[in-house]
Write a protein that holds these residues in place. Structure first.
Motif, PDB file in Angstrom:
ATOM      1  N   SER A   2      74.585 112.711  56.526  1.00 17.01           N
ATOM      2  CA  SER A   2      74.210 112.762  57.801  1.00 17.01           C
ATOM      3  C   SER A   2      74.820 113.740  58.687  1.00 17.01           C
ATOM      4  N   HIS A   3      75.872 114.222  58.337  1.00 13.09           N
ATOM      5  CA  HIS A   3      76.537 114.983  59.386  1.00 13.09           C
ATOM      6  C   HIS A   3      76.150 116.370  59.178  1.00 13.09           C
ATOM      7  N   LEU A   4      75.333 116.829  58.201  1.00 13.62           N
ATOM      8  CA  LEU A   4      74.817 118.029  57.913  1.00 13.62           C
ATOM      9  C   LEU A   4      73.547 118.286  58.790  1.00 13.62           C
ATOM     10  N   HIS A   5      73.026 117.590  59.502  1.00 10.99           N
ATOM     11  CA  HIS A   5      71.740 117.244  60.230  1.00 10.99           C
ATOM     12  C   HIS A   5      72.290 117.310  61.964  1.00 10.99           C
ATOM     13  N   PRO A   6      71.281 117.625  62.570  1.00 12.30           N
ATOM     14  CA  PRO A   6      71.706 117.459  64.050  1.00 12.30           C
ATOM     15  C   PRO A   6      71.794 115.998  64.613  1.00 12.30           C
ATOM     16  N   ILE A   7      72.926 116.002  65.464  1.00  9.30           N
ATOM     17  CA  ILE A   7      73.357 114.677  65.931  1.00  9.30           C
ATOM     18  C   ILE A   7      71.966 113.729  66.552  1.00  9.30           C
ATOM     19  N   ARG A   8      71.803 112.770  66.215  1.00 10.37           N
ATOM     20  CA  ARG A   8      70.500 111.868  66.450  1.00 10.37           C
ATOM     21  C   ARG A   8      70.753 111.287  67.987  1.00 10.37           C
ATOM     22  N   PRO A   9      69.714 111.025  68.667  1.00 10.04           N
ATOM     23  CA  PRO A   9      69.565 110.603  69.860  1.00 10.04           C
ATOM     24  C   PRO A   9      70.380 109.110  70.046  1.00 10.04           C
ATOM     25  N   HIS A  10      71.498 108.999  70.932  1.00 11.56           N
ATOM     26  CA  HIS A  10      72.035 107.494  71.139  1.00 11.56           C
ATOM     27  C   HIS A  10      71.609 107.061  72.404  1.00 11.56           C
ATOM     28  N   ARG A  11      71.707 105.857  72.482  1.00 13.05           N
ATOM     29  CA  ARG A  11      71.384 105.081  73.871  1.00 13.05           C
ATOM     30  C   ARG A  11      72.770 103.923  74.000  1.00 13.05           C
ATOM     31  N   PRO A  12      73.076 103.458  75.234  1.00 12.53           N
ATOM     32  CA  PRO A  12      73.786 102.533  75.430  1.00 12.53           C
ATOM     33  C   PRO A  12      73.315 101.249  74.808  1.00 12.53           C
ATOM     34  N   LEU A  13      74.178 100.451  74.335  1.00 15.11           N
ATOM     35  CA  LEU A  13      73.686  99.291  73.567  1.00 15.11           C
ATOM     36  C   LEU A  13      73.303  98.303  74.518  1.00 15.11           C
ATOM     37  N   HIS A  14      73.656  98.018  75.736  1.00 13.52           N
ATOM     38  CA  HIS A  14      73.201  97.350  76.818  1.00 13.52           C
ATOM     39  C   HIS A  14      73.039  98.257  78.059  1.00 13.52           C
ATOM     40  N   GLY A  15      71.760  98.058  78.448  1.00 13.95           N
ATOM     41  CA  GLY A  15      71.647  98.602  79.966  1.00 13.95           C
ATOM     42  C   GLY A  15      72.027 100.088  79.846  1.00 13.95           C
ATOM     43  N   ASP A  16      72.503 100.564  81.001  1.00 16.19           N
ATOM     44  CA  ASP A  16      73.213 101.817  81.295  1.00 16.19           C
ATOM     45  C   ASP A  16      74.902 101.871  80.536  1.00 16.19           C
ATOM     46  N   ARG A  17      75.324 103.229  80.829  1.00 17.89           N
ATOM     47  CA  ARG A  17      76.694 103.388  80.352  1.00 17.89           C
ATOM     48  C   ARG A  17      77.765 102.603  81.373  1.00 17.89           C
ATOM     49  N   ALA A  18      77.398 102.596  82.558  1.00 15.29           N
ATOM     50  CA  ALA A  18      78.493 101.606  82.935  1.00 15.29           C
ATOM     51  C   ALA A  18      78.534 100.356  82.575  1.00 15.29           C
ATOM     52  N   GLU A  19      77.501  99.574  82.290  1.00 14.00           N
ATOM     53  CA  GLU A  19      77.408  98.266  81.762  1.00 14.00           C
ATOM     54  C   GLU A  19      77.945  98.018  80.291  1.00 14.00           C
ATOM     55  N   SER A  20      77.465  99.345  79.438  1.00 18.62           N
ATOM     56  CA  SER A  20      77.711  99.121  77.837  1.00 18.62           C
ATOM     57  C   SER A  20      78.264 100.396  77.667  1.00 18.62           C
ATOM     58  N   HIS A  21      79.529 100.635  77.257  1.00 15.46           N
ATOM     59  CA  HIS A  21      80.208 101.788  76.714  1.00 15.46           C
ATOM     60  C   HIS A  21      79.446 102.304  75.274  1.00 15.46           C
ATOM     61  N   THR A  22      79.131 101.046  74.564  1.00 11.46           N
ATOM     62  CA  THR A  22      79.016 101.452  73.129  1.00 11.46           C
ATOM     63  C   THR A  22      77.595 102.172  72.988  1.00 11.46           C
ATOM     64  N   LEU A  23      77.594 103.081  72.266  1.00 11.34           N
ATOM     65  CA  LEU A  23      76.369 104.017  72.261  1.00 11.34           C
ATOM     66  C   LEU A  23      75.626 103.370  70.677  1.00 11.34           C
ATOM     67  N   VAL A  24      74.503 103.506  70.407  1.00 14.32           N
ATOM     68  CA  VAL A  24      74.008 103.097  69.259  1.00 14.32           C
ATOM     69  C   VAL A  24      72.782 104.144  68.936  1.00 14.32           C
ATOM     70  N   THR A  25      72.376 104.288  67.653  1.00 14.78           N
ATOM     71  CA  THR A  25      71.484 105.256  67.182  1.00 14.78           C
ATOM     72  C   THR A  25      70.751 104.358  66.193  1.00 14.78           C
ATOM     73  N   ASP A  26      69.324 104.910  65.763  1.00 12.84           N
ATOM     74  CA  ASP A  26      68.692 104.038  64.902  1.00 12.84           C
ATOM     75  C   ASP A  26      68.654 104.720  63.589  1.00 12.84           C
ATOM     76  N   LEU A  27      68.132 103.885  62.655  1.00 14.07           N
ATOM     77  CA  LEU A  27      68.018 104.279  61.201  1.00 14.07           C
ATOM     78  C   LEU A  27      66.885 104.725  61.162  1.00 14.07           C
ATOM     79  N   ARG A  28      66.391 105.492  60.180  1.00 13.09           N
ATOM     80  CA  ARG A  28      65.311 106.167  59.819  1.00 13.09           C
ATOM     81  C   ARG A  28      64.796 105.379  58.775  1.00 13.09           C
ATOM     82  N   PRO A  29      63.321 105.160  58.208  1.00 16.11           N
ATOM     83  CA  PRO A  29      62.943 104.643  57.014  1.00 16.11           C
ATOM     84  C   PRO A  29      63.680 104.847  55.852  1.00 16.11           C
ATOM     85  N   ASP A  30      63.915 105.990  55.573  1.00 15.94           N
ATOM     86  CA  ASP A  30      64.647 106.555  54.202  1.00 15.94           C
ATOM     87  C   ASP A  30      66.236 106.297  54.218  1.00 15.94           C
ATOM     88  N   ASP A  31      66.707 105.981  55.353  1.00 16.25           N
ATOM     89  CA  ASP A  31      68.260 105.888  55.258  1.00 16.25           C
ATOM     90  C   ASP A  31      69.000 104.794  54.331  1.00 16.25           C
TER      91      ASP A  31
END
Ligand SMILES: O=C(O)CCC(=O)C(=O)O
Length: 266
Positions: free
Chosen positions: A164-193
């Motif tokens: 997965s490092h050979l492809h562009p970085i995937r979009p990430h979003r804060p786990l809860h609310g915005d970055r002030a509420e949740s520092h943790t970032l999360v991305t989604d798996l794709r069907p073939d992952d």
């Protein structure tokens, strides 16, 4: 044993293709015992770590009893326990980083991450480390993750998405609310992952690249802590650019010239 660890050509190729690699027996049993003793001192707060640099990554709590936390997170242990600077893990990890990534790799940060037994919520969501960090021209990274306890599927070992490092970085979003509420970032798996769990023994390490997608599950075991000691290397130029931009891995650092870019993972 010496301060170097010889990485085979096969392991170098595996790292290049997959973005991570498992290296066995980097520390001997007695060497891990010594690491473990210092680790326990952090857990008992015998080594002082001010503010949020010792926290529970699941709740953000930082003034409580670490032995009760779901995920004990210590940022920059080498800052708070200077005797660790240049220790055997740092030395072997530096030799490994040079063999995997070439010359000019320096320590960007170190970190302790311990998952409490029975805490199925002690999860690291799907993410790529680069999503937390500033962009620089030199993408070389070797995040060396030492198993201080056997790291198993049951107690929450790392799991990677090979290549997965050979492809562009995937979009990430804060786990809860915005970055002030949740520092943790999360991305989604794709069907073939297909994520690959990498259980490793005490004294083994994994090394991963900033772009490889990874996560780890909770600690479902009844009696086994899952303690990890991480030393992350990036190029000297990247680390210099980070610091110039005010990018830091401690909650306790002053805001830099361009303002603090939050590179903390917890
Ligand atoms: O220790 C874990 O389970 C997660 C660590 C991690 O995501 C990392 O070192 O990049």
């Amino acid at each position: 044993m010496t301060d170097t660890y010889v990485v085979t050509e096969e392991a170098k190729e595996f790292f290049r293709v997959n973005g991570y690699v498992h290296l066995r027996g980097v520390l001997a049993t007695g060497e891990v015992d010594e690491v473990s003793q210092v680790y326990d001192r952090f857990m008992r707060r015998e080594i002082e770590v001010p503010g949020k640099d010792l926290n529970d990554m699941t709740t953000g709590e930082h003034n409580g009893d670490p032995s009760k936390y779901a995920v004990v997170n210590v940022m920059l242990p080498r800052r708070y326990f200077p005797e660790w600077q240049g220790n055997v893990f740092e030395q072997r990890a530096a030799s490994i980083a040079a063999q995997l990534c070439g010359e000019g790799m320096v320590i960007d940060f170190d970190q302790l991450l311990a998952k409490q037994p029975g805490r199925t919520d002690a999860v690291f969501e799907y993410h790529q480390d680069q999503a937390y960090w500033i962009d620089t021209g030199d993408r070389r990274t070797a995040t060396c993750w030492l198993a201080v306890d056997d790291s198993t599927i049951d107690n929450g070992c790392l799991q990677f998405l090979p290549g997965s490092h050979l492809h562009p970085i995937r979009p990430h979003r804060p786990l809860h609310g915005d970055r002030a509420e949740s520092h943790t970032l999360v991305t989604d798996l794709r069907p073939d992952d297909v994520m690959v769990p990498v259980p490793i023994s005490r004294g083994d390490i994994t090394v991963h690249n900033e772009g490889v997608l990874h996560f780890s599950g909770g600690n479902a075991s009844t009696d086994s802590w899952r303690r990890a000691y991480i030393v992350a290397f990036r190029s000297d130029d990247t680390v210099r650019q980070e610091r110039l931009a005010g990018f830091t891995h401690s909650h306790n650092d002053d805001i830099g010239v361009l303002g603090k870019v939050d590179g903390l993972r917890g």
